[in-house]
Scaffold this motif. Structure first.
Motif, PDB file in Angstrom:
ATOM      1  N   MET A 118       0.809  -1.201   0.000  1.00  0.00           N
ATOM      2  CA  MET A 118       0.000   0.000   0.000  1.00  0.00           C
ATOM      3  C   MET A 118       0.848   1.259   0.000  1.00  0.00           C
ATOM      4  O   MET A 118       0.541   2.235  -0.660  1.00  0.00           O
ATOM      5  N   LEU A 119       1.954   1.231   0.757  1.00  0.00           N
ATOM      6  CA  LEU A 119       2.809   2.411   0.854  1.00  0.00           C
ATOM      7  C   LEU A 119       3.422   2.780  -0.496  1.00  0.00           C
ATOM      8  O   LEU A 119       3.741   3.944  -0.739  1.00  0.00           O
ATOM      9  N   ASP A 120       3.553   1.792  -1.387  1.00  0.00           N
ATOM     10  CA  ASP A 120       4.075   2.088  -2.722  1.00  0.00           C
ATOM     11  C   ASP A 120       3.124   2.989  -3.492  1.00  0.00           C
ATOM     12  O   ASP A 120       3.553   3.764  -4.359  1.00  0.00           O
ATOM     13  N   TYR A 121       1.826   2.920  -3.173  1.00  0.00           N
ATOM     14  CA  TYR A 121       0.840   3.707  -3.903  1.00  0.00           C
ATOM     15  C   TYR A 121       0.859   5.169  -3.481  1.00  0.00           C
ATOM     16  O   TYR A 121       0.494   6.048  -4.265  1.00  0.00           O
ATOM     17  N   ILE A 122       1.225   5.444  -2.242  1.00  0.00           N
ATOM     18  CA  ILE A 122       1.192   6.824  -1.766  1.00  0.00           C
ATOM     19  C   ILE A 122       2.584   7.410  -1.556  1.00  0.00           C
ATOM     20  O   ILE A 122       2.710   8.571  -1.183  1.00  0.00           O
ATOM     21  N   ALA A 123       3.619   6.604  -1.816  1.00  0.00           N
ATOM     22  CA  ALA A 123       5.003   7.075  -1.698  1.00  0.00           C
ATOM     23  C   ALA A 123       5.262   7.718  -0.336  1.00  0.00           C
ATOM     24  O   ALA A 123       5.883   8.773  -0.237  1.00  0.00           O
ATOM     25  N   ARG A 124       4.789   7.052   0.716  1.00  0.00           N
ATOM     26  CA  ARG A 124       4.982   7.561   2.075  1.00  0.00           C
ATOM     27  C   ARG A 124       5.455   6.422   2.982  1.00  0.00           C
ATOM     28  O   ARG A 124       4.708   5.934   3.831  1.00  0.00           O
ATOM     29  N   PRO A 125       6.712   5.968   2.806  1.00  0.00           N
ATOM     30  CA  PRO A 125       7.208   4.891   3.670  1.00  0.00           C
ATOM     31  C   PRO A 125       7.227   5.271   5.139  1.00  0.00           C
ATOM     32  O   PRO A 125       7.266   4.398   6.019  1.00  0.00           O
ATOM     33  N   ASP A 126       7.189   6.579   5.441  1.00  0.00           N
ATOM     34  CA  ASP A 126       7.203   7.017   6.829  1.00  0.00           C
ATOM     35  C   ASP A 126       5.884   6.722   7.551  1.00  0.00           C
ATOM     36  O   ASP A 126       5.802   6.845   8.778  1.00  0.00           O
ATOM     37  N   LEU A 127       4.849   6.298   6.792  1.00  0.00           N
ATOM     38  CA  LEU A 127       3.553   5.995   7.401  1.00  0.00           C
ATOM     39  C   LEU A 127       3.377   4.514   7.713  1.00  0.00           C
ATOM     40  O   LEU A 127       2.273   4.080   8.021  1.00  0.00           O
ATOM     41  N   VAL A 128       4.474   3.763   7.629  1.00  0.00           N
ATOM     42  CA  VAL A 128       4.349   2.315   7.814  1.00  0.00           C
ATOM     43  C   VAL A 128       3.702   1.944   9.148  1.00  0.00           C
ATOM     44  O   VAL A 128       2.893   1.008   9.219  1.00  0.00           O
ATOM     45  N   ASP A 129       4.011   2.660  10.202  1.00  0.00           N
ATOM     46  CA  ASP A 129       3.454   2.328  11.520  1.00  0.00           C
ATOM     47  C   ASP A 129       1.959   2.650  11.615  1.00  0.00           C
ATOM     48  O   ASP A 129       1.272   2.158  12.519  1.00  0.00           O
ATOM     49  N   ALA A 130       1.479   3.485  10.695  1.00  0.00           N
ATOM     50  CA  ALA A 130       0.072   3.872  10.730  1.00  0.00           C
ATOM     51  C   ALA A 130      -0.820   2.935   9.929  1.00  0.00           C
ATOM     52  O   ALA A 130      -2.040   2.996  10.044  1.00  0.00           O
ATOM     53  N   VAL A 131      -0.221   2.057   9.125  1.00  0.00           N
ATOM     54  CA  VAL A 131      -1.004   1.189   8.243  1.00  0.00           C
ATOM     55  C   VAL A 131      -2.023   0.335   8.999  1.00  0.00           C
ATOM     56  O   VAL A 131      -3.181   0.235   8.582  1.00  0.00           O
ATOM     57  N   PRO A 132      -1.669  -0.323  10.125  1.00  0.00           N
ATOM     58  CA  PRO A 132      -2.689  -1.104  10.841  1.00  0.00           C
ATOM     59  C   PRO A 132      -3.899  -0.261  11.247  1.00  0.00           C
ATOM     60  O   PRO A 132      -5.030  -0.748  11.217  1.00  0.00           O
ATOM     61  N   GLY A 133      -3.653   0.991  11.592  1.00  0.00           N
ATOM     62  CA  GLY A 133      -4.767   1.866  11.946  1.00  0.00           C
ATOM     63  C   GLY A 133      -5.629   2.180  10.745  1.00  0.00           C
ATOM     64  O   GLY A 133      -6.863   2.233  10.841  1.00  0.00           O
ATOM     65  N   PHE A 134      -5.005   2.401   9.581  1.00  0.00           N
ATOM     66  CA  PHE A 134      -5.762   2.648   8.359  1.00  0.00           C
ATOM     67  C   PHE A 134      -6.628   1.436   8.012  1.00  0.00           C
ATOM     68  O   PHE A 134      -7.779   1.578   7.591  1.00  0.00           O
ATOM     69  N   ILE A 135      -6.062   0.250   8.168  1.00  0.00           N
ATOM     70  CA  ILE A 135      -6.815  -0.976   7.876  1.00  0.00           C
ATOM     71  C   ILE A 135      -8.003  -1.102   8.820  1.00  0.00           C
ATOM     72  O   ILE A 135      -9.123  -1.417   8.404  1.00  0.00           O
ATOM     73  N   ALA A 136      -7.779  -0.834  10.110  1.00  0.00           N
ATOM     74  CA  ALA A 136      -8.865  -0.932  11.089  1.00  0.00           C
ATOM     75  C   ALA A 136      -9.979   0.070  10.777  1.00  0.00           C
ATOM     76  O   ALA A 136     -11.169  -0.248  10.901  1.00  0.00           O
ATOM     77  N   LEU A 137      -9.611   1.276  10.364  1.00  0.00           N
ATOM     78  CA  LEU A 137     -10.612   2.279  10.016  1.00  0.00           C
ATOM     79  C   LEU A 137     -11.375   1.887   8.762  1.00  0.00           C
ATOM     80  O   LEU A 137     -12.590   2.087   8.662  1.00  0.00           O
ATOM     81  N   ALA A 138     -10.663   1.326   7.782  1.00  0.00           N
ATOM     82  CA  ALA A 138     -11.333   0.857   6.567  1.00  0.00           C
ATOM     83  C   ALA A 138     -12.343  -0.234   6.899  1.00  0.00           C
ATOM     84  O   ALA A 138     -13.469  -0.245   6.383  1.00  0.00           O
ATOM     85  N   GLU A 139     -11.957  -1.156   7.780  1.00  0.00           N
ATOM     86  CA  GLU A 139     -12.871  -2.232   8.165  1.00  0.00           C
ATOM     87  C   GLU A 139     -14.069  -1.690   8.936  1.00  0.00           C
ATOM     88  O   GLU A 139     -15.199  -2.159   8.750  1.00  0.00           O
ATOM     89  N   SER A 140     -13.841  -0.678   9.760  1.00  0.00           N
ATOM     90  CA  SER A 140     -14.952  -0.053  10.469  1.00  0.00           C
ATOM     91  C   SER A 140     -15.928   0.577   9.486  1.00  0.00           C
ATOM     92  O   SER A 140     -17.159   0.481   9.646  1.00  0.00           O
ATOM     93  N   HIS A 141     -15.377   1.192   8.448  1.00  0.00           N
ATOM     94  CA  HIS A 141     -16.223   1.815   7.431  1.00  0.00           C
ATOM     95  C   HIS A 141     -16.960   0.755   6.623  1.00  0.00           C
ATOM     96  O   HIS A 141     -18.151   0.903   6.315  1.00  0.00           O
ATOM     97  N   PHE A 142     -16.293  -0.333   6.288  1.00  0.00           N
ATOM     98  CA  PHE A 142     -16.958  -1.438   5.597  1.00  0.00           C
ATOM     99  C   PHE A 142     -18.146  -1.933   6.418  1.00  0.00           C
ATOM    100  O   PHE A 142     -19.238  -2.169   5.889  1.00  0.00           O
ATOM    101  N   ASN A 143     -17.930  -2.105   7.718  1.00  0.00           N
ATOM    102  CA  ASN A 143     -19.002  -2.611   8.584  1.00  0.00           C
ATOM    103  C   ASN A 143     -20.179  -1.649   8.645  1.00  0.00           C
ATOM    104  O   ASN A 143     -21.327  -2.070   8.849  1.00  0.00           O
TER     105      ASN A 143
END
Length: 203
Positions: A1-26
């Motif tokens: 995913m980080l390859d798409y936004i060219a922001r390797p510095d956000l690697v630690d935030a990815v689990p949070g993004f996934i959790a928010l996406a799943e919350s939105h899906f629900n």
């Protein structure tokens, strides 16, 4: 995913993004793959109230079996006249309520209670790296996570674009989304805020 936004510095935030996406899906999805059923009580140990399952989102139907009879009670708000006094005391359940994390029969007559409901999408974790939605629509998952990443970066145009792509994928697969809820995204949880505060933004 980080390859798409060219922001390797956000690697630690990815689990949070996934959790928010799943919350939105629900919040927006009601797919057949989310339908589940659970029963409480048995003929030997009947119940009048049953704990909601931990993955409960929304009820579909409730049935009750007891004393050789079956009832399909209708929903009533806990403080409604139906739940408080507009029912036959001592008779088979006419209504059910959902209160304090339980499905409760009205009147409270013990039996076997079966709840059909929409279950939350199983969250992705290191121990469970797959779920039905990722298997069926990996690109929709990607677009939803990217939308959360761009929301964090305050890029509304990119959020809208990736949300639109997500909806297109879901529609093509026959997975219906409530578009009235699509724009309503939850705020970042405290743990995500904490993890991203230390992320260095590019110069």
């Amino acid at each position: 995913m980080l390859d798409y936004i060219a922001r390797p510095d956000l690697v630690d935030a990815v689990p949070g993004f996934i959790a928010l996406a799943e919350s939105h899906f629900n919040a927006i999805l009601r797919a057949r793959e989310m339908e589940a059923e659970v029963s409480g009580g048995t003929a030997a140990t009947p119940v009048a109230a049953m704990d909601l399952p931990t993955d409960f989102i929304e009820w579909l139907a409730v049935s009750w079996v007891g004393s050789g009879r079956t009832a399909r009670p209708t929903f009533a708000e806990a403080d409604s006249p139906e739940a408080r006094f507009r029912h036959r005391p001592g008779g088979d359940p006419q209504y059910f309520t959902i209160r304090a994390g339980k499905v409760r029969m009205v009147p409270e007559k013990p039996g076997v209670v079966t709840l059909a409901y929409y279950a939350a999408i199983p969250p992705l974790t290191s121990d469970a790296p797959k779920n039905w939605l990722l298997a069926k629509a990996p690109d929709a998952y990607l677009y939803a996570v990217l939308a959360e990443a761009y929301l964090f970066q305050k890029d509304p145009a990119a959020v809208q674009a990736h949300t639109g792509l997500m909806l297109q994928v879901l529609a093509a697969l026959g997975i219906k989304a409530d578009t009235a809820k699509v724009a309503k995204r939850t705020g970042r949880p405290a743990e995500l805020q904490a993890s991203t505060q230390a992320v260095a933004r590019p110069e």
